[in-house]
Write a protein that holds these residues in place. Structure first.
Motif, short mmCIF file in Angstrom:
data_model
loop_
_atom_site.label_atom_id
_atom_site.label_comp_id
_atom_site.label_asym_id
_atom_site.label_seq_id
_atom_site.Cartn_x
_atom_site.Cartn_y
_atom_site.Cartn_z
N UNK A 164 0.30 -2.98 -6.74
CA UNK A 164 1.55 -2.95 -5.99
C UNK A 164 1.93 -4.35 -5.55
N UNK A 165 3.22 -4.66 -5.70
CA UNK A 165 3.72 -5.98 -5.32
C UNK A 165 4.65 -5.89 -4.12
N UNK A 166 5.65 -5.00 -4.22
CA UNK A 166 6.62 -4.83 -3.15
C UNK A 166 7.15 -3.40 -3.19
N UNK A 167 6.31 -2.40 -2.83
CA UNK A 167 6.70 -0.99 -2.97
C UNK A 167 7.83 -0.61 -2.03
N UNK A 168 8.79 0.19 -2.58
CA UNK A 168 9.94 0.61 -1.77
C UNK A 168 10.17 2.11 -1.95
N UNK A 169 11.36 2.48 -2.46
CA UNK A 169 11.75 3.88 -2.53
C UNK A 169 10.95 4.68 -3.55
N UNK A 170 10.92 6.00 -3.34
CA UNK A 170 10.17 6.91 -4.21
C UNK A 170 10.97 8.16 -4.50
N UNK A 171 10.70 8.74 -5.66
CA UNK A 171 11.22 10.07 -6.04
C UNK A 171 10.05 10.86 -6.59
N UNK A 172 10.11 12.19 -6.46
CA UNK A 172 9.04 13.03 -6.95
C UNK A 172 9.62 14.08 -7.88
N UNK A 173 8.91 14.35 -8.96
CA UNK A 173 9.28 15.40 -9.91
C UNK A 173 8.00 16.08 -10.34
N UNK A 174 7.81 17.34 -9.93
CA UNK A 174 6.54 18.00 -10.18
C UNK A 174 5.45 17.31 -9.41
N UNK A 175 4.41 16.86 -10.08
CA UNK A 175 3.32 16.12 -9.44
C UNK A 175 3.41 14.62 -9.67
N UNK A 176 4.51 14.17 -10.26
CA UNK A 176 4.66 12.76 -10.57
C UNK A 176 5.55 12.07 -9.54
N UNK A 177 5.09 10.92 -9.08
CA UNK A 177 5.87 10.08 -8.18
C UNK A 177 6.35 8.86 -8.97
N UNK A 178 7.64 8.56 -8.83
CA UNK A 178 8.23 7.36 -9.40
C UNK A 178 8.57 6.43 -8.24
N UNK A 179 8.04 5.22 -8.29
CA UNK A 179 8.14 4.30 -7.16
C UNK A 179 8.78 2.98 -7.60
N UNK A 206 0.83 -1.20 0.00
CA UNK A 206 0.00 0.00 0.00
C UNK A 206 0.87 1.25 0.00
N UNK A 207 0.26 2.36 -0.37
CA UNK A 207 0.86 3.69 -0.27
C UNK A 207 0.04 4.49 0.71
N UNK A 208 0.69 4.99 1.76
CA UNK A 208 0.01 5.77 2.80
C UNK A 208 0.44 7.23 2.72
N UNK A 209 -0.35 8.07 3.38
CA UNK A 209 -0.04 9.50 3.43
C UNK A 209 -0.30 10.03 4.83
N UNK A 210 0.61 10.87 5.32
CA UNK A 210 0.43 11.56 6.60
C UNK A 210 0.41 13.06 6.33
N UNK A 211 -0.67 13.71 6.71
CA UNK A 211 -0.74 15.17 6.64
C UNK A 211 0.09 15.74 7.78
N UNK A 212 1.13 16.50 7.45
CA UNK A 212 2.04 16.97 8.48
C UNK A 212 1.44 18.06 9.36
#
Length: 550
Positions: free
Chosen positions: A415-430, A394-400
């Motif tokens: 999703x099979x085995x989600x790990x690291x992420x990078x963000x560029x603009x509004x796009x997330x690469x996981x 799963x992908x979770x979110x915490x409002x800071x």
């Protein structure tokens, strides 16, 4: 008694700036279409007899909603101060055929009083029909704060939810012109970022108190090469000099070294520094920050000198908040930063910890949540933390601002085995198993950007293969992947999704070797990866070292 002629001159003066000719036509038309209700209208049109001029009459009415002191005036000469609601009467009486014109001379503080039926002619009785309705004007309080670390010549534009744009071009105090009323919600955002910087807000939303706010903070991050986004500097990289050791177990250039030494040692000499199974790595453009997992610490390394110190954690595997090395961490592995704070995952306690980079205070944002079991990636964007839950796919979110944890994506199909992420603009690469996924914040539709089945193959999109990739970062033009089980650093062109091997042999070979020839350099399970805008830095986990690719 002989009737007095009507005081037409006074009437004309009372009508203010309205033309008497136009008014005459309007009044005549009204007299033909509707029954007159005003003594003034009747007299002007001649539709009823003139009033009885015998006697004098009082002028008054009622006030409601008053919360201060109001001053009324009748015919520019008779003033009446009123400080309570209810009936009022002017001290001066008027005779029949006299015109009365009641206006507000002085409004009460923070109120606006409106008069109805305040203009007419005295007929043959006391006037008590004037109504004064007072309403409180909402007090508007200002919002402001301080702008810090904006580079000379740069500009940042803020935006308030009252629709005001505020352009700032110098550090220091600022204030929005538009005010907010007590109890209303306010929200301030960055509308336009400065060149090569990323400005983030603190205390940017809430409900307005009964006072001016001055605690908004705008801090701008980045170095000479680019803006700081999610713990990396966004600036397209070029590579020419090869792979070297930066800190930790040191390996001389163009030599093959034994496996690095695990331990714990801070030092001004990067060759003497020791780590123990380091995992995550990020930067603020001036320092590297490393999650030194088996030392239960967060380490801080100068990008200029390689000098290494301990930012937080005392080496005790526990979850105890505190300042810097008085706090306890438990196997920190994954990191992100917004420039003000570092966020790390405590896998054992299912917790998210925060380290303020100014005060070094370590606090726990959330703990004991099964929704964070097996978290293996963390990303900060727009005041939200995004966490990959590897165990529950799963992908979770915490409002800071609120600390509220929500689920964004949860499906074993996507999703099979989600790990690291990078963000560029509004796009997330996981990273997900042997794939790189792409999704857009807010839409969350998932697509496969590159990779598929496990292996080691360069190629475009799904033709490429990875094997247990772990770390991911971006320079704005490319993604960089630490392909852990292939012991290599891979590069993906974002425009074409073409995958190539940047560093490490194209055969699966592990070891410890620096080289000016990228393909001759050896890694042993590279983990986290980041960029300072000039070079890549990766954690060489099993060699207990930080490697630099330039």
């Amino acid at each position: 008694m002989k009737k007095r002629p009507m005081r037409l001159a006074l009437l004309i003066r009372t009508l203010d700036l309205i033309s008497i000719c136009i008014l005459s036509l309007l009044l005549l038309e009204c007299s033909q279409k509707a029954k007159p209700t005003s003594n003034l209208l009747h007299l002007f049109t001649g539709s009823i007899p003139k009033p009885n001029a015998t006697g004098v009459f009082t002028i008054g009415g009622n006030v409601q909603g008053l919360k201060g002191t109001l001053v009324l005036q009748n015919i520019s000469k008779d003033n009446l101060s009123i400080s309570s609601n209810g009936p009022f009467v002017f001290p001066t009486r008027l005779q029949g055929e006299d015109v009365y014109s009641v206006t507000v001379l002085n409004q009460p503080s923070n109120q606006n009083c409106v008069i109805t039926e305040g203009l007419d002619v005295v007929y043959d009785t006391d006037v008590n029909s004037i109504l004064v309705n007072c309403q409180t004007i909402p007090v508007r309080y200002t919002i402001g704060g301080i702008l810090q670390q904006l580079k000379p010549g740069n500009r940042v534009t803020l935006f308030s939810n009252r629709g005001e744009e505020l352009l700032l071009s110098a550090n220091g105090n600022f204030q929005f012109k538009s005010g907010f009323t007590f109890g209303n919600s306010y929200s301030i955002t960055v509308l336009a970022q400065p060149t090569n910087q990323n400005c983030i807000l603190s205390n940017q939303s809430g409900r307005m108190p009964e006072a001016n706010l001055t605690n908004l903070e705008v801090n701008c991050f980045g170095n000479a090469y680019g803006a700081l986004i999610n713990g990396t500097i966004i600036n397209p990289l070029s590579f020419a000099t090869g792979v070297t050791s930066f800190a930790g177990s040191y390996c001389n250039p163009d030599t093959i070294c034994a496996t690095g030494i695990a331990g714990f040692l801070d030092s001004t000499n990067p060759n003497l520094v020791q780590f123990n199974s380091p995992e995550g790595i990020i930067t603020d453009g001036y320092y590297l920050y490393v999650a030194d997992k088996s030392n239960h610490r967060i380490r801080k390394i100068s990008l200029d000198t390689g000098e290494t110190s301990t930012l937080a954690g005392n080496g005790v595997a526990a979850m105890s908040d505190g300042i810097g090395t008085f706090a306890s961490l438990q196997s920190p592995q994954y990191l992100t930063t917004d420039g003000l704070n570092i966020y790390t995952i405590d896998l054992i306690q299912f917790a998210i910890r925060k380290i303020n980079l100014n005060s070094l205070r370590v606090t726990t944002i959330i703990s004991g949540s099964q929704s964070l079991a097996g978290s293996k990636g963390i990303l900060v964007s727009n005041n939200n933390l995004y966490i990959t839950d590897n165990t529950n796919k799963a992908l979770r979110r915490i409002n800071l601002s609120t600390g509220i944890l929500t689920t964004i994506v949860t499906t074993t199909v996507s999703l099979t085995s989600p790990k690291g992420m990078a963000v560029l603009g509004n796009d997330i690469y996981m990273i997900d198993a042997s794939r790189i996924l792409k999704m857009t914040i807010g839409l969350w539709a998932i697509s496969v950007f590159a990779g598929g089945s496990a292996g080691f193959t360069d190629g475009t999109g799904a033709a490429a293969k990875f094997n247990n990739p772990e770390g991911i970062t971006t320079d704005g033009s490319n993604l960089y992947i630490s392909d852990s089980s292939n012991h290599a650093i891979r590069q993906i062109n974002i425009a074409t999704s073409n995958v190539t091997t940047l560093a490490g042999p194209t055969t699966v070979s592990s070891g410890y070797s620096n080289s000016s020839v990228y393909g001759n350099a050896l890694f042993d399970s590279p983990g986290g990866i980041t960029s300072d805008g000039q070079s890549l830095y990766t954690v060489d986990k099993n060699n207990h070292a930080l490697r630099k690719i330039r």
